[in-house]
Motif scaffolding. Structure first.
Motif, short mmCIF file in Angstrom:
data_model
loop_
_atom_site.label_atom_id
_atom_site.label_comp_id
_atom_site.label_asym_id
_atom_site.label_seq_id
_atom_site.Cartn_x
_atom_site.Cartn_y
_atom_site.Cartn_z
N PHE A 76 0.84 -1.19 0.00
CA PHE A 76 0.00 0.00 0.00
C PHE A 76 0.88 1.25 0.00
N SER A 77 0.31 2.33 -0.48
CA SER A 77 0.95 3.64 -0.38
C SER A 77 0.13 4.49 0.58
N ALA A 78 0.82 5.13 1.53
CA ALA A 78 0.11 5.92 2.54
C ALA A 78 0.09 7.40 2.21
N ASN A 79 0.46 7.77 0.98
CA ASN A 79 0.52 9.18 0.61
C ASN A 79 -0.79 9.63 -0.03
N SER A 80 -1.14 10.87 0.26
CA SER A 80 -2.33 11.45 -0.34
C SER A 80 -2.01 12.30 -1.57
N THR A 81 -0.72 12.50 -1.86
CA THR A 81 -0.32 13.29 -3.03
C THR A 81 0.21 12.37 -4.12
N THR A 82 -0.05 12.73 -5.37
CA THR A 82 0.33 11.88 -6.49
C THR A 82 1.84 11.78 -6.65
N ALA A 83 2.55 12.88 -6.41
CA ALA A 83 4.00 12.88 -6.61
C ALA A 83 4.71 11.90 -5.69
N CYS A 84 4.12 11.64 -4.52
CA CYS A 84 4.77 10.76 -3.55
C CYS A 84 4.49 9.29 -3.80
N THR A 85 3.58 8.96 -4.71
CA THR A 85 3.27 7.56 -5.00
C THR A 85 4.11 6.99 -6.13
N GLU A 86 4.98 7.79 -6.73
CA GLU A 86 5.79 7.31 -7.85
C GLU A 86 6.72 6.18 -7.41
N LEU A 87 7.37 6.33 -6.27
CA LEU A 87 8.27 5.28 -5.79
C LEU A 87 7.51 4.00 -5.50
N ALA A 88 6.31 4.12 -4.93
CA ALA A 88 5.50 2.93 -4.64
C ALA A 88 5.12 2.20 -5.93
N LYS A 89 4.82 2.95 -6.98
CA LYS A 89 4.47 2.32 -8.26
C LYS A 89 5.67 1.58 -8.86
N LYS A 90 6.86 2.17 -8.76
CA LYS A 90 8.06 1.50 -9.28
C LYS A 90 8.35 0.22 -8.52
N ILE A 91 8.15 0.25 -7.21
CA ILE A 91 8.41 -0.95 -6.39
C ILE A 91 7.43 -2.07 -6.75
N THR A 92 6.15 -1.74 -6.89
CA THR A 92 5.16 -2.77 -7.22
C THR A 92 5.37 -3.32 -8.62
N GLU A 93 5.84 -2.49 -9.55
CA GLU A 93 6.15 -2.98 -10.89
C GLU A 93 7.28 -4.00 -10.85
N ARG A 94 8.29 -3.75 -10.05
CA ARG A 94 9.39 -4.70 -9.93
C ARG A 94 8.95 -5.99 -9.23
N LEU A 95 8.02 -5.88 -8.31
CA LEU A 95 7.53 -7.06 -7.61
C LEU A 95 6.49 -7.83 -8.42
N GLY A 96 5.93 -7.20 -9.43
CA GLY A 96 4.89 -7.85 -10.24
C GLY A 96 3.56 -7.94 -9.54
N VAL A 97 3.26 -7.00 -8.67
CA VAL A 97 1.98 -6.99 -7.96
C VAL A 97 1.32 -5.63 -8.19
N ILE A 109 1.57 -6.93 5.25
CA ILE A 109 1.23 -5.66 4.61
C ILE A 109 2.45 -4.75 4.65
N PHE A 110 2.82 -4.22 3.49
CA PHE A 110 3.94 -3.29 3.38
C PHE A 110 3.38 -1.91 3.04
N ILE A 111 3.67 -0.94 3.89
CA ILE A 111 3.21 0.44 3.67
C ILE A 111 4.40 1.27 3.20
N ILE A 112 4.34 1.77 1.98
CA ILE A 112 5.41 2.61 1.44
C ILE A 112 5.04 4.07 1.70
N GLN A 113 5.90 4.75 2.43
CA GLN A 113 5.63 6.15 2.76
C GLN A 113 6.87 6.99 2.46
N THR A 114 6.80 7.75 1.38
CA THR A 114 7.84 8.74 1.10
C THR A 114 7.43 10.06 1.73
N ILE A 115 8.43 10.80 2.18
CA ILE A 115 8.16 11.99 2.99
C ILE A 115 8.26 13.23 2.12
N PRO A 116 7.15 13.93 1.88
CA PRO A 116 7.19 15.18 1.11
C PRO A 116 7.58 16.34 2.02
#
Length: 396
Positions: free
Chosen positions: A38-59, A87-94
């Protein structure tokens, strides 16, 4: 009349013929569940890293909604079942650090109350990591944050290049402190022309161990800068070297009368402490005709880096690079870098900085989603994490 025998007996009905419970499960609880990211960010810019991680994991990224209500309260809605799963929560800090922390706490607690098996926080840049020491009459905020995360339900944390490795001792659960140095070293070898003519520079004596680790792996020389115009965080008083000079003494334990005399405290006289006076910035090591590569973990306020670059230029360095894991680049950082003698600033994507890159083309990004995805996979499968720390020095 047949004799009835009471006691234990084996069922004549096979397991395949037993009636199943609702939803097709033969037991109420799943012994081994899957995992969700999951991504715990409410802003779109902060979810980019979470999307890259899930793409590499294939989920797919977990379905959830994180938003701020009209009264600025944080609300989290998890849109799928997480019962019995890792459950893995990805949280990048803006830039809004406190909102990001609250989003992480609320999501962790929501997953905890939804019966998640394990809740692992993936926090590439751990906030408040600079506030890990006592300053005057302040507080160790990093320790407070660690206690809050444990109370919210986190059972494990994956982070990268903590400001001080001793921060791991603040937590009551496992912490995996990954390193970005392999990615930055690869960038130096592949993207810096003639890097063999470079020299690794520590901006201050406190950063010398980290810089030495880079220099040894790259087979390069080491230079250390000493002296600063401004006081560094290590020079800030912590209150322990300023004892009170006098104390009121009374002859009784009741109320103090207004006419009582103030007398000095009859304690041990301490020797007078000389105030520090830092010399002008000097460079220990020869940087003339070399490429200077300054190594640090965080680049936030860039004034010190700009001043260091000017000194290195005066000493004869013809190119200056800055390598850091976390590129916060606060305030006017991009503008100051663009106008300075710095040729390039290389940071990882632990912190979103796309806006800063638009303001300053000297800022380059190294992707570290690969090691974060591999850490998630290994933790879920119960594999050793030692592979991710191979050839990593203790001081790195």
């Amino acid at each position: 009349m047949p004799i009835r025998r009471f006691g234990g007996h084996r069922s004549l009905v096979s397991n395949s013929q037993r009636p199943k419970l609702s939803y097709g499960y033969t037991k109420m609880n799943i012994s081994r569940g899957g995992y969700r990211v999951f991504s715990a960010n409410s802003t779109t810019a902060c979810t980019e890293l979470a999307k890259k991680i899930t793409e590499r994991l294939g989920v797919e990224l977990g379905k959830s909604v994180v938003y701020q209500e009209s009264n600025s309260e944080t609300r989290v809605d998890v849109k799928e079942s997480v019962r019995g799963q890792d459950i893995f929560i990805i949280q990048t800090i803006p830039r809004d650090v406190n909102t990001a922390i609250m989003e992480l706490l609320v999501m962790a607690y929501a997953l905890k109350t939804s019966c998640a098996k394990n809740i692992i926080g993936v926090i590439p840049y751990f906030p408040y990591s600079k506030q890990c020491k006592m300053r005057k009459r302040g507080s160790i905020v990093c320790k407070l944050l660690a206690a809050m995360l444990a109370k919210a339900g986190l059972t494990h944390i994956i982070t990268m290049d903590l400001h001080q490795k001793e921060i791991q001792g603040f937590f009551s659960f496992p912490v995996d402190n990954l390193r970005a140095s392999p990615f930055l070293i690869q960038y130096i070898q592949e993207e810096i022309p003639d890097y063999r003519n470079a020299i690794i520079v520590a901006k201050s004596p406190s950063a010398a161990k980290r810089a030495q680790s880079y220099a040894e792996r790259l087979r390069l020389g080491l230079a250390v800068m000493h002296g600063e115009a401004n006081h560094s965080e290590s020079d800030m008083a912590d209150g322990r070297q300023s004892p009170p000079l006098s104390r009121v003494t009374t002859g009784h334990t009741g109320l103090e009368l207004p006419y009582q005399k103030h007398v000095p405290f009859p304690g041990i006289e301490l020797p007078m402490m000389m105030a520090k006076e830092k010399p002008p910035i000097t460079v220990v090591g020869d940087v003339g005709g070399r490429i200077a590569i300054i190594i640090d973990d965080i680049i936030d306020d860039v004034e010190d880096f700009v001043a260091a670059a000017e000194i290195l230029k005066e000493r004869g360095a013809y190119k200056i690079y800055i390598m850091a894991t976390h590129g916060l680049l606060s305030a006017d950082g991009p503008r100051l870098i663009e106008e300075s003698a710095i040729d390039e600033v290389v940071v990882t994507n632990t912190v979103p900085h796309e806006v800063q890159k638009l303001q300053c083309p000297k800022i380059k990004t190294v992707d570290v989603s690969m090691i974060l995805a591999e850490a998630i996979r290994r933790i879920h499968n119960g594999e050793s994490m030692a592979y991710l720390f191979r050839n990593i020095a203790v001081d790195d």
